[in-house]
Design an enzyme around this catalytic site. Structure first.
Site, mmCIF file in Angstrom:
data_model
loop_
_atom_site.group_PDB
_atom_site.id
_atom_site.type_symbol
_atom_site.label_atom_id
_atom_site.label_comp_id
_atom_site.label_asym_id
_atom_site.label_seq_id
_atom_site.Cartn_x
_atom_site.Cartn_y
_atom_site.Cartn_z
ATOM 1 N N HIS A 1 -17.850 19.765 9.402
ATOM 2 C CA HIS A 1 -18.110 20.207 8.030
ATOM 3 C C HIS A 1 -16.965 21.071 7.502
ATOM 4 O O HIS A 1 -16.458 20.857 6.400
ATOM 5 C CB HIS A 1 -19.432 20.989 8.011
ATOM 6 C CG HIS A 1 -19.895 21.370 6.646
ATOM 7 N ND1 HIS A 1 -20.939 22.241 6.441
ATOM 8 C CD2 HIS A 1 -19.461 21.025 5.412
ATOM 9 C CE1 HIS A 1 -21.128 22.406 5.148
ATOM 10 N NE2 HIS A 1 -20.247 21.677 4.499
ATOM 11 N N GLU B 1 -13.973 18.898 6.952
ATOM 12 C CA GLU B 1 -14.105 18.132 5.704
ATOM 13 C C GLU B 1 -13.629 18.963 4.513
ATOM 14 O O GLU B 1 -12.937 18.467 3.618
ATOM 15 C CB GLU B 1 -15.561 17.708 5.508
ATOM 16 C CG GLU B 1 -15.859 17.057 4.161
ATOM 17 C CD GLU B 1 -17.121 17.597 3.528
ATOM 18 O OE1 GLU B 1 -17.056 18.006 2.356
ATOM 19 O OE2 GLU B 1 -18.173 17.631 4.200
ATOM 20 N N HIS B 2 -13.997 20.245 4.493
ATOM 21 C CA HIS B 2 -13.540 21.128 3.427
ATOM 22 C C HIS B 2 -12.031 21.371 3.509
ATOM 23 O O HIS B 2 -11.329 21.348 2.502
ATOM 24 C CB HIS B 2 -14.259 22.487 3.531
ATOM 25 C CG HIS B 2 -15.647 22.491 2.984
ATOM 26 N ND1 HIS B 2 -16.034 23.326 1.968
ATOM 27 C CD2 HIS B 2 -16.741 21.765 3.304
ATOM 28 C CE1 HIS B 2 -17.309 23.137 1.697
ATOM 29 N NE2 HIS B 2 -17.770 22.194 2.502
ATOM 30 N N GLU C 1 -22.416 28.714 2.516
ATOM 31 C CA GLU C 1 -23.154 27.498 2.189
ATOM 32 C C GLU C 1 -24.288 27.264 3.189
ATOM 33 O O GLU C 1 -25.419 26.962 2.812
ATOM 34 C CB GLU C 1 -22.219 26.295 2.175
ATOM 35 C CG GLU C 1 -22.932 24.974 1.930
ATOM 36 C CD GLU C 1 -22.069 23.759 2.209
ATOM 37 O OE1 GLU C 1 -22.612 22.647 2.236
ATOM 38 O OE2 GLU C 1 -20.853 23.927 2.421
#
Length: 1002
Positions: A106, A109-110, A207
Site C-alpha cells: 500500500h 503504491e503511494h 489513512e
C-alpha cells in the site's frame, strides 16, 4: 451484534452477482466494428514489437476481440480487448504478496507515484490529473495484487499517461522524503520546535487509522485474516496502523525490486486505439530494459481445516451503530479460482441463497428481525485465490448467536432438500442478460477489475469473458441433473469442516485501548532513541518542511510531464423527453415527481418512502412476488430523492423524487405495468415488512459515516447557506441518520405506516411528473405508446386533482447565516468542511470559481492537507452556488480550517503561474467533456435544465478565465469579511471546540 457465516471455496474467482458486470458498457451493433475486425487479423505466433501473439478470440457477448500475448524476453503477460469504444484504458497489475502487517504494498503504491527517473518532478501522478483529459486515473492495492489503471478518449493523452505510468511503476525514484510523506515518520509535533513531543505522521498511517475506525472494515479484515491465516491473506495488505511504523525505507525498496518486475506483471489495454502502438511504446519505454526473472510471489493454497474454528473480536461502540456478533464458514478444496464455470455456478448459487426477499436466508434471518441486516461482507467472494462464501447478520443480540447458527444450518438443510424455484433461476439468468447489454462509459475499467483476480493467479481471462458459454453449460448441467445446485450446497456448505465462527462484540474502551497502544508504540520508539537520534529526527523534520516549502514555492518549475492542451467538446444529445440512442436493446425510463405540495412535516420521511415503496408489494403481488417480477422483467426499479438548484438563481430549486428503471425491449409493457401497480395500489399494510426495511436502512446509513464522513460534513456545512442546503441535510445528512435511528428504535411503526400513504398521494401524482425515455430509434414509437398507456392508467382516478407547478420552488426571502457544527464521533480522524455561498452556474464568475477550485486543490490544498498535514485527501470544489473546502480522514481539525483560509491568501497574493491556470482548465474540461453513456444521454438537461447553449457559454467563459479574474473572485467571494460560510467537523472529542461558544456541538 452481527452474525456472519463465510465459507472458503476453492473454485473460480469473481462473482457475476452484485459486483461484476453492473454498470458496464457492452458496445452496440450500430457502430463500425473496425477495431474488433482489425484485431481479428492477428494470428497466433505473430511477432509484434517484442511480443508473441498467443491467442485471438472473438467475444461476441461483449462485442470485442481479445488478443493474448506474451513478452518474449521477460515473460510479461498481455491482454488487449479491441472494442469500438473511444474511452481507451490501460492497466498494469503486479502480484504483491506481503507477509507482514506493515502495509508495504500500500505504501509502495503511494510512493511510486511521487516521481520517477524520467519524470522526477514532485507527484507527476497528481500533476497529470490537471494536465490530462483522462476520464479515470488511480491505483489500487488489493490483498494480493496492485493495479495502476487509467482511461482517456484522446490518443495523444493515452501515450502521455502511458509514459508516466510505465516510468512510475518500473522506474520510481522511491526517495526517502516520499517514504516519510506517504508511509510514516517520527516528527516533532511542531517541526520548528525541537522540544515539542515526537509523534507519528504519514498519509497511509493516518489513512489506515481511519480505515480501522470503520467497524465494517475491521470485521471484513479479521474475517479474511482468520479464514486464510497461513500466508499473505493472513496479514493486512493495506497496513495495520500499529505495524506500519515497523516498515523501513530499505524494506520498501526491496519489496519493489522483488515484486515490480515485468516477469510479475500483467498488462491490459482496451478500446479502439491500435494495439501495435501500445506494444511499441511499452517495449521501448519499459520492457526492453529488463531480463526475465522467476518471481516468488505465488500464493499457496490454504491448508484445509479438519474441524471448525471459533474466534471472538471486538470493535468500538457508537451511538449510530448497533451491537454485533459474527459467525463464519469455509469450504473444502477442489481446484483454484481459475475454474470459470465453477465460479459462475457458485456466484449464481450465492444470489439464489441471499439476494432479495425471495431468497432462503432473507426469509430465515432478515424477516424474523433477529438482526437489522446482512453483514457488509455477504455472498460469494472471488477476490482471493480460493474463493469464499459468506452469510452474515448484524444488529443482533449476543444471546441470539447460537440461535442464528442453528438457523443457518437449518436453512442449508432446507435448500438441500427443496432446491430453488425455476422462476428464480430464470430471473437471475435474465439479470445476467441485462448486465451484458447495459452500457456505461467505464466498461474498460469494469473489465480490468473483473478479470484481475482470476488472471492474477494464472487463470484464463478470456474464458472468464465468455459468459454465454457459462450460461449454456449451466443450463445443461441443471437439465442433466435437477439436483445440480443442491449437490453444490451439500458439498460446499453441509459437508464442510473449514468453518469459522467469528463473534464480534462491542467494547466501550476500544478506542481508548487503541490510543493507549499507539502511545505505547510511540513511547517504545522514542525510548530507543539517543539524543543524537532525536536531533537527527528534528533535522529531518526541518528538511522535510523546508523541502515542502521549496516545492510549494516552485510549483511552476519545469518538469518532464507533458502538458496537453487538446480540448475536444463532448457530443451530448439533449432531448426534452425522448432520446433516440443505440441502447443495445434496452429501454431506460425516468420520471421526476414534484414535492412542491408535500407538507414540511413529511419531508424527513421522504428518503424512507423512496427506499420502501418498491419493496412492500403492489397490486396483486406481495413483496416477494413483486421482487421476483422486477428481477424477471426489469434491470431494476428505484425511487430516490432529487434536489436540483436552478442554474441562474440560488434561491430557486426543484425538489422531487426521481423514478428510474430499465428493461429489455421485449419487457417494456411489463415494466410499465409494475410502475402502474406501484402508483395505483402500493401495499402499506405490513408492519413487519416495514420494520425489516427500516432496520436495514438505518444500519446502512450508520455504517456509512466512517467511510463517507466528508460528504456528511460538506452537507452539514452547506445547510444554512442556500434553500436547497437545508433540504439536502434533511434528505441525506446527519439529520437523516439520526431520524432513521430513532425510527428503527420505535416499538410501534403504526404511525409510520399511516404516514406513507399521505406521502404517496402528494408524490406519485401523474399531473406533477415529467418523464424521459432513452431507447433505440426502432423502439421509440413503441416506447411512446407504452408510456402513454402508463400515464392513462395512473391518471384514471385523478381527474379532480389540479396540477401543481412541478419544476420550481422559490424562496425569495431566504437569508443565509453562518453556522459552525461539531459532531463528536468514535473515530481517531476528522472529516472537515467549510462552505461559502457564491454564485449560480450561469453567473459570469462561476467559471472563474470553478477553475479556482481545481487550481487551489492541485497547487496548494493537496500539498498542505495531504503532504504536510497527513490527511488521506482534501481539496475544494464548486457546485450548487457554493464553494466547498473539505478534508478526508484528517488527523487535524482546526488546523485544516486555517489551511482553507490560507489557501485564499495564497491565491490573492498571485503565487501561481499561467501554467497552473492552464492545467486547472484542462482538468475542468476533462470533466465537462467526459463521455456520456447512451442510457444517460440527455439526462443533464432533463434534471437541471442546462441546455447545449448554456454549456457552450460556460465553456467559453472557462476559456476566458485569467489570472486577474481568479484573484478577483478569491477576494470578492472567499476573502475574510466578504463571505457567508458554514463549517462542519466530524471527529474525535475536541476540548478546544467544546470551549468555543461559536460552535454548536451535537
Amino acid at each position: 451484534r452481527w452474525v456472519f457465516v463465510g465459507a472458503r471455496l476453492t473454485n473460480n474467482d469473481l462473482s457475476l452477482g452484485k459486483s461484476s458486470f453492473q454498470g458496464q458498457n457492452p458496445s452496440w451493433r450500430f457502430r463500425s466494428t473496425s477495431a474488433t475486425e482489425r484485431a481479428l487479423q492477428y494470428q497466433a505466433g505473430q511477432k509484434i514489437h517484442g511480443f508473441t501473439v498467443k491467442e485471438v478470440v472473438a467475444v461476441p457477448d461483449l462485442f470485442l476481440t481479445a488478443v493474448k500475448l506474451t513478452h518474449d524476453n521477460t515473460g510479461a503477460q498481455y491482454l488487449h480487448a479491441a472494442r469500438d469504444d473511444k474511452n481507451n484504458l490501460f492497466s498494469v497489475q503486479l502480484r504483491t504478496t506481503p507477509m507482514d502487517n506493515t502495509g508495504v504494498p500500500h505504501i509502495l503504491e503511494h510512493t511510486v507515484l511521487c516521481g520517477s527517473e524520467k519524470y522526477p518532478c514532485r507527484d507527476p501522478f497528481f500533476k497529470m490529473l490537471n494536465r490530462s483529459l483522462s476520464t479515470f486515473m488511480n491505483a489500487f492495492t488489493a490483498s494480493d495484487f496492485t493495479m495502476y489503471p487509467f482511461s482517456t478518449q484522446n490518443g495523444k493523452d493515452f501515450q502521455n499517461l502511458l509514459s508516466v505510468y510505465l516510468d512510475a511503476v518500473f522506474f520510481p525514484c522511491l526517495r526517502e522524503l516520499d517514504f516519510w510523506q506517504e508511509g510514516w515518520r517520527l516528527e516533532n509535533e511542531n517541526p520548528t520546535d525541537p522540544t515539542s513531543p515526537l509523534v507519528f505522521k504519514g498519509v497511509v498511517f493516518n489513512e489506515m487509522k481511519g480505515a480501522f475506525s470503520d467497524n465494517e472494515r475491521v470485521y471484513a479484515q479479521h474475517l479474511q485474516n482468520k479464514l486464510y491465516p497461513d500466508h499473505t491473506y493472513g496479514v493486512v495488505s493495506g497496513g495495520e496502523p500499529l505495524a506500519i511504523p515497523d516498515l523501513s525505507w530499505k524494506q520498501l525498496k526491496h519489496f519493489h525490486a522483488t515484486h515490480y518486475h515485468p516477469s510479475n506483471a500483467r498488462f491490459f489495454t482496451y478500446g479502439d486505439l491500435p494495439l501495435e502502438q501500445h506494444l511499441k511504446q511499452i517495449q521501448e519505454e519499459a520492457l526492453s530494459k529488463f531480463e526475465r526473472t522467476e518471481p516468488d510471489t505465488a500464493v499457496p493454497n490454504q491448508p484445509h481445516w479438519d474441524r471448525p474454528v471459533r474466534l471472538p473480536i471486538q470493535y468500538h461502540c457508537s451511538s449510530f451503530i448497533s451491537d454485533a456478533v459474527v459467525v463464519s464458514f469455509r469450504c473444502p478444496s477442489l481446484c483454484s479460482i481459475t475454474d470459470t464455470f465453477e465460479g459462475f455456478t457458485l456466484s449464481l448459487l450465492s444470489s439464489l441463497m441471499i439476494s432479495g426477499p425471495n431468497s432462503p436466508f432473507y426469509k430465515t434471518l432478515i424477516e424474523p428481525k433477529i438482526g437489522t441486516d446482512f453483514s457488509s461482507v455477504v455472498g460469494y467472494d472471488g477476490s482471493t485465490k480460493e474463493a469464499s462464501f459468506s452469510i452474515g447478520l448484524q444488529g443482533m443480540a449476543e444471546e441470539d448467536t447460537e440461535k442464528v447458527k442453528q438457523i443457518i444450518v437449518q436453512t442449508i438443510d432446507e435448500i438441500i432438500a427443496n432446491g430453488f424455484e425455476e422462476e428464480r433461476i430464470e430471473a437471475l439468468l435474465h439479470k445476467i442478460e441485462i448486465q451484458m447489454k447495459h452500457q456505461s462509459t467505464s466498461f474498460g475499467l469494469s473489465l480490468a477489475s473483473y478479470i484481475a483476480s482470476c488472471w492474477n493467479h494464472d487463470g484464463d481471462p478470456v474464458q472468464l469473458l465468455k459468459i454465454s458459454d457459462s450460461v449454456a453449460q449451466f443450463r445443461k448441467a441443471l437439465k442433466d441433473n435437477p439436483r445440480f445446485l443442491q449437490e453444490k450446497v451439500l458439498h460446499y456448505f453441509k459437508d464442510n469442516t473449514h468453518r469459522l465462527t467469528l463473534s464480534m462484540s462491542p467494547d466501550e474502551a476500544y478506542l481508548e485501548k487503541q490510543v493507549k497502544a499507539e502511545q505505547e508504540k510511540l513511547q517504545k520508539k522514542v525510548q530507543a532513541l539517543s539524543e543524537s537520534d532525536k536531533k537527527d529526527i528534528y533535522e529531518k523534520g526541518k528538511l522535510y518542511a523546508n523541502t515542502y516549502r521549496r516545492i510549494a514555492r516552485q510549483r511552476h518549475e519545469k518538469d518532464a510531464c507533458i502538458c496537453l492542451m487538446v480540448l475536444s467538446p463532448s457530443d451530448i444529445c439533449v432531448p426534452v423527453q425522448y432520446c433516440e440512442q443505440p441502447t443495445n436493446g434496452m429501454v431506460y425510463f425516468r420520471a421526476m415527481c414534484s414535492l412542491n405540495t408535500l407538507p414540511e412535516d413529511l419531508k424527513l420521511y421522504v428518503p424512507l418512502f423512496c427506499s420502501v415503496i418498491t419493496k412492500m408489494g403492489c397490486g396483486g403481488l406481495d413483496y416477494r412476488q413483486q421482487a421476483q417480477q422486477m428481477e424477471l422483467k426489469t434491470g431494476g426499479m428505484s425511487i430516490s430523492t432529487s434536489v436540483n438548484p436552478d442554474y441562474s438563481n440560488m434561491d430557486m430549486y426543484e425538489q422531487g423524487v426521481l423514478l428510474s428503471s430499465s428493461c429489455l425491449e421485449r419487457n417494456l409493457p411489463d415494466m410499465f405495468h409494475l410502475w402502474s401497480d406501484i402508483f395505483n395500489s402500493p401495499h402499506f399494510d405490513d408492519e413487519e415488512r416495514l420494520r425489516v426495511l427500516v432496520m436495514m436502512s438505518a444500519q446502512e446509513l450508520a455504517n456509512g459515516i466512517s467511510y463517507s464522513g466528508h460528504m456528511y460534513a460538506m452537507t452539514r456545512a452547506a445547510r444554512s447557506l442556500t434553500p436547497i442546503g437545508e433540504l439536502q441535510e434533511t434528505f441525506g445528512g446527519m439529520e437523516q441518520v439520526k431520524f432513521m435511528k430513532r425510527i428503527a428504535e420505535m416499538p410501534d411503526l403504526t404511525q409510520v405506516l399511516r404516514t406513507l400513504p399521505r406521502i404517496k398521494r402528494h408524490i406519485l401524482n401523474p399531473l406533477n411528473m415529467r418523464c424521459a425515455v432513452n431507447a433505440t430509434p426502432q423502439k421509440m414509437s413503441d416506447a411512446t405508446g407504452q408510456l402513454d398507456n402508463f400515464m392513462s392508467n395512473v391518471a384514471s382516478n385523478k381527474k379532480d386533482r389540479k396540477p401543481v407547478r412541478s419544476d420550481i420552488t422559490e424562496e425569495p426571502n431566504f437569508k443565509p447565516c453562518q453556522m459552525k457544527t461539531f459532531f463528536p464521533m468514535p473515530f481517531p480522524i476528522n472529516f472537515v468542511s467549510e462552505c461559502i455561498r457564491t454564485v449560480p452556474f450561469t453567473h459570469e464568475d462561476y467559471a472563474s470559481l470553478n477553475i479556482l477550485s481545481r487550481m487551489m486543490t492541485a497547487k496548494y490544498l493537496h500539498g498542505e492537507i495531504r503532504e504536510k498535514g497527513g490527511a488521506y485527501g482534501g481539496g475544494a470544489r464548486v457546485g450548487g452556488g457554493l464553494f466547498t473546502f473539505y478534508s478526508y480522514r484528517d488527523p487535524n481539525s482546526l488546523q485544516t480550517l486555517s489551511t482553507f483560509r490560507k489557501s485564499v491568501d495564497w491565491v490573492r497574493s498571485g503565487q501561481f503561474t499561467q501554467q497552473d491556470i492552464d492545467e486547472a482548465k484542462l482538468s475542468v474540461f476533462s470533466a465537462v467533456d467526459s463521455p456520456v453513456a447512451p442510457s444517460n444521454k440527455g439526462m443533464g438537461r432533463f434534471l437541471s435544465g442546462i441546455t447545449d447553449e448554456l454549456k457552450q457559454a460556460h465553456r467559453e467563459r472557462l476559456f476566458a478565465v485569467t489570472d486577474k479574474s481568479l484573484v478577483d473572485v478569491a477576494g470578492r467571494y472567499l476573502g475574510i469579511g466578504q463571505r457567508t460560510c458554514g463549517v462542519a467537523i466530524l471527529g474525535p472529542e475536541n476540548d478546544t471546540i467544546k470551549k468555543d461558544p461559536s460552535w454548536v456541538v451535537k
